[in-house]
Design a protein around this motif. Structure first.
Motif, mmCIF file in Angstrom:
data_model
loop_
_atom_site.group_PDB
_atom_site.id
_atom_site.type_symbol
_atom_site.label_atom_id
_atom_site.label_comp_id
_atom_site.label_asym_id
_atom_site.label_seq_id
_atom_site.Cartn_x
_atom_site.Cartn_y
_atom_site.Cartn_z
ATOM 1 N N ILE A 53 0.902 -1.322 0.358
ATOM 2 C CA ILE A 53 0.188 0.222 0.067
ATOM 3 C C ILE A 53 0.627 1.373 -0.417
ATOM 4 C CG2 ILE A 53 -1.880 1.220 0.962
ATOM 5 C CD1 ILE A 53 -2.892 -1.432 2.676
ATOM 6 N N VAL A 54 0.376 2.221 -0.852
ATOM 7 C CA VAL A 54 0.937 3.754 -1.185
ATOM 8 C C VAL A 54 0.282 4.628 -0.522
ATOM 9 C CG1 VAL A 54 2.657 5.466 -2.222
ATOM 10 C CG2 VAL A 54 2.879 3.856 -2.705
ATOM 11 N N VAL A 55 0.660 5.628 1.248
ATOM 12 C CA VAL A 55 -0.553 6.107 1.455
ATOM 13 C C VAL A 55 0.080 7.951 0.917
ATOM 14 C CG1 VAL A 55 -2.099 7.404 3.735
ATOM 15 C CG2 VAL A 55 -1.054 4.915 2.983
ATOM 16 N N PRO A 56 -0.140 8.578 -0.128
ATOM 17 C CA PRO A 56 0.741 9.182 -0.582
ATOM 18 C C PRO A 56 -0.571 10.414 0.351
ATOM 19 C CG PRO A 56 -0.934 8.839 -2.392
ATOM 20 C CD PRO A 56 -0.928 7.862 -1.233
ATOM 21 N N ASP A 57 -0.235 12.085 -0.122
ATOM 22 C CA ASP A 57 -0.885 12.993 0.095
ATOM 23 C C ASP A 57 -1.655 13.265 -0.964
ATOM 24 O OD1 ASP A 57 -2.069 15.027 1.697
ATOM 25 O OD2 ASP A 57 0.095 16.066 2.217
ATOM 26 N N ASN A 58 -2.608 14.680 -0.441
ATOM 27 C CA ASN A 58 -3.531 15.268 -2.168
ATOM 28 C C ASN A 58 -3.158 15.632 -2.300
ATOM 29 O OD1 ASN A 58 -5.828 12.968 -1.343
ATOM 30 N ND2 ASN A 58 -5.446 13.495 0.708
ATOM 31 N N ARG A 94 -6.330 10.782 4.688
ATOM 32 C CA ARG A 94 -7.218 11.312 4.698
ATOM 33 C C ARG A 94 -7.034 13.097 4.675
ATOM 34 N NH1 ARG A 94 -10.406 8.249 9.327
ATOM 35 N NH2 ARG A 94 -8.378 7.859 9.850
ATOM 36 N N VAL A 95 -7.998 13.998 4.215
ATOM 37 C CA VAL A 95 -7.528 15.373 4.357
ATOM 38 C C VAL A 95 -8.111 16.210 6.181
ATOM 39 C CG1 VAL A 95 -8.653 18.070 3.627
ATOM 40 C CG2 VAL A 95 -8.553 15.939 2.104
ATOM 41 N N LYS A 96 -6.484 16.433 6.982
ATOM 42 C CA LYS A 96 -6.868 17.311 7.540
ATOM 43 C C LYS A 96 -7.011 15.822 8.668
ATOM 44 C CE LYS A 96 -9.108 21.114 7.148
ATOM 45 N NZ LYS A 96 -9.882 21.990 7.266
ATOM 46 N N LYS A 97 -6.276 14.675 8.394
ATOM 47 C CA LYS A 97 -5.680 14.058 9.181
ATOM 48 C C LYS A 97 -4.366 13.697 8.994
ATOM 49 C CE LYS A 97 -10.676 13.079 9.931
ATOM 50 N NZ LYS A 97 -10.359 12.765 11.513
ATOM 51 N N PRO A 98 -3.118 14.203 10.210
ATOM 52 C CA PRO A 98 -2.057 13.744 9.803
ATOM 53 C C PRO A 98 -1.759 12.356 10.162
ATOM 54 C CG PRO A 98 -2.942 14.903 12.189
ATOM 55 C CD PRO A 98 -3.819 14.882 10.652
ATOM 56 N N ARG A 99 -2.448 11.592 10.901
ATOM 57 C CA ARG A 99 -2.041 9.904 11.935
ATOM 58 C C ARG A 99 -2.119 9.609 10.438
ATOM 59 N NH1 ARG A 99 -5.093 8.343 16.982
ATOM 60 N NH2 ARG A 99 -3.937 6.555 16.730
ATOM 61 N N VAL A 104 5.671 9.474 7.193
ATOM 62 C CA VAL A 104 6.105 10.232 6.288
ATOM 63 C C VAL A 104 6.484 11.859 7.011
ATOM 64 C CG1 VAL A 104 4.410 11.087 5.147
ATOM 65 C CG2 VAL A 104 6.678 10.659 3.743
ATOM 66 N N GLU A 105 5.254 12.079 7.861
ATOM 67 C CA GLU A 105 5.342 13.865 8.518
ATOM 68 C C GLU A 105 7.040 13.455 9.439
ATOM 69 O OE1 GLU A 105 3.613 15.955 8.323
ATOM 70 O OE2 GLU A 105 1.459 16.309 7.203
#
Length: 255
Positions: A53-58, A94-99, A104-105
């Motif tokens: 799975i890749v979890v990119p930003d938007n 998800r938008v505004k879901k930094p967790r 990557v953060e």
């Protein structure tokens, strides 16, 4: 002494494996789709395998809304083509879901301190020179920086995470773009603001140009004319093959 010539803005792409914290980071000239895809492909190659799975930003290079105001974001077709090639699922944060993207953060914070913080005062003449300097900093992060548990990122990756990656496909994904271009009197075609030579006898003709992230291939109808390594960076560069130059120009061009 401050730089006096033209300057180019670059963007850092950061990817990280969640367990080991192994980081890939590299500079690109823009955040458009070709650069976005090339960054993913390079990250898979760096890790030596493909995650599930890749979890990119938007950014708009990865997802879009079908209609304005729609809360759901849809993966862009070209990004999905790349994902299908590597057999990876794309699950945007998800938008505004930094967790959703906590790993990557954290990696971005490391890059800010140990890549940008070390290189921000340096001047680089070419993109390749900058990328080389970044690679040295990333090597230190992954191979030399010892963390609280007395391991490096690469040690944890090798012992506990590498075997979980799927193998890379036999062929890398390459996005292809086709253009038509007229050969100038200087026997070069212009593609993506760069100039590539063809045999001088073809001056004035309309040719087909195939562009990938790394190569420029030129056809006369269905006949292959020549191939060049794709130029990047400063606009207006020339790639000229000696066999394309008429003999009367050899001394002029130093060929």
């Amino acid at each position: 002494m401050p730089p006096t010539g033209p300057q180019s803005k670059t963007y850092l792409f950061v990817a990280v494996l969640p367990y080991s914290g192994l980081i890939y980071c590299q500079a690109f000239l823009n955040m458009k789709t070709p650069a976005w895809l090339e960054a993913h492909i390079a990250a898979f190659a760096y890790f030596g395998g493909v995650v599930q799975i890749v979890v990119p930003d938007n950014p708009t290079t990865s997802t879009h809304r079908r209609t304005r105001g729609d809360g759901e974001r849809v993966i862009n077709a070209r990004y999905q083509d790349m994902a299908d090639h590597y057999g990876v699922a794309i699950v945007p944060a998800r938008v505004k879901k930094p967790r959703d993207k906590a790993a990557v953060e954290n990696a971005v914070n490391v890059v800010n301190k140990r890549v940008i913080g070390y290189l921000d005062a340096e001047v680089f003449e070419t993109l390749d020179e900058l990328r080389g300097a970044i690679a040295e900093r990333v090597y230190e992060i992954n191979y030399e920086l010892v963390r609280a548990d007395d391991t490096t990122r690469i040690q944890r990756f090798d012992t506990e995470e590498a075997h979980l990656l799927a193998p890379l496909p036999d062929a890398r994904f390459e996005e292809v773009e086709w253009k038509q271009a007229k050969v100038g009197r200087n026997y070069h075609v212009r593609a993506d603001y760069q100039h590539y030579s063809v045999p001088y006898q073809l001056a004035g003709q309309i040719l087909r140009v195939r562009l990938t992230a790394t190569r420029v291939t030129i056809f006369n109808g269905s006949e292959l004319v020549c191939e060049h390594r794709r130029r990047t960076g400063r606009k207006g560069q020339y790639s000229t093959l000696a066999e394309h130059v008429p003999i009367q120009h050899h001394n002029i061009d130093g060929l």
